[in-house]
Design a protein around this motif. Structure first.
Motif, short mmCIF file in Angstrom:
data_model
loop_
_atom_site.label_atom_id
_atom_site.label_comp_id
_atom_site.label_asym_id
_atom_site.label_seq_id
_atom_site.Cartn_x
_atom_site.Cartn_y
_atom_site.Cartn_z
N PRO A 43 0.81 -1.22 0.00
CA PRO A 43 0.00 0.00 0.00
C PRO A 43 0.84 1.27 0.00
CG PRO A 43 -0.93 -1.58 1.50
CD PRO A 43 0.38 -2.16 1.03
N TYR A 49 -2.24 3.05 -7.41
CA TYR A 49 -3.12 3.87 -6.58
C TYR A 49 -2.87 5.33 -6.93
CZ TYR A 49 -5.92 5.42 -2.67
OH TYR A 49 -6.92 5.99 -1.91
N ARG A 55 -4.47 6.97 1.18
CA ARG A 55 -4.54 5.53 1.44
C ARG A 55 -4.01 5.28 2.85
NH1 ARG A 55 -2.58 0.85 -2.72
NH2 ARG A 55 -3.53 -0.90 -1.62
N ALA A 119 -8.22 -1.20 -1.48
CA ALA A 119 -8.31 0.26 -1.43
C ALA A 119 -8.43 0.96 -2.78
CB ALA A 119 -7.16 0.88 -0.63
N GLY A 123 -10.51 4.25 -3.02
CA GLY A 123 -9.90 5.52 -3.42
C GLY A 123 -10.75 6.25 -4.44
#
Length: 174
Positions: A43, A49, A55, A119, A123
């Protein structure tokens, strides 16, 4: 005379230390560094992402969850994902496809953490909600949370009517 003795003693001590150092075996050499491949995606370094929503890691989420009166955990996963992976003990469940239709049901007076498996969907929904004026403080993946040592609540699916009937029927033995 005292200066001569002092200088002689000092010279003898230095000579002894030098000879001891020469007799000592050299320390083992440190192992040569191993050529590392690409770092695993986590992450913290996930290039996929790309959302504006922060996050969160486990520590950040746990800190927010310690103030439940201020927090809304919005889980956007499907029911089968909730059953398969588990989730947080208290949350509002709105599936991704229904978020825009459900804006009136989402409290505006709370800090919002959006939840998905890793996530990414969280997001995207976090960015969407922020655009509508909600106070989104972050996104988290339950699988990431669990990978970091967090404990999830597992949800057992309800028994089907056939399973319930079979359990209620007395067994017939001859």
């Amino acid at each position: 005379m005292q200066k001569y003795l002092l200088v002689t003693a000092l010279a003898a001590a230095l000579t002894a230390n030098i000879s001891l150092a020469a007799d000592a075996t050299p320390p083992a050499a440190a192992p040569a560094p191993v050529a590392a491949g690409p770092a695993p995606v986590t992450p913290a370094n996930d290039p996929a992402y790309t959302y504006k929503t922060l996050r969160l890691n486990r520590a950040a989420f746990d800190s927010l969850a310690s103030r439940p009166e201020q927090l809304l955990v919005l889980d956007i996963r499907r029911p089968d994902e909730l059953i398969k992976f588990g989730g947080f003990p208290v949350y509002l469940s709105v599936q991704t496809a229904d978020v825009q239709r459900s804006l009136g049901s989402i409290p505006r007076d709370r800090l919002i953490v959006v939840v998905s498996n890793r996530a990414h969907r969280a997001g995207a929904v976090g960015d969407l909600l922020s655009g509508y004026g909600f106070h989104v403080v972050g996104a988290i993946g339950v699988r990431d949370y669990e990978d970091e040592g967090g404990t999830l609540t597992k949800i057992a699916p309800p028994a089907s009517p056939a399973q319930t009937a079979a359990a209620a029927a007395p067994s017939q033995q001859k």
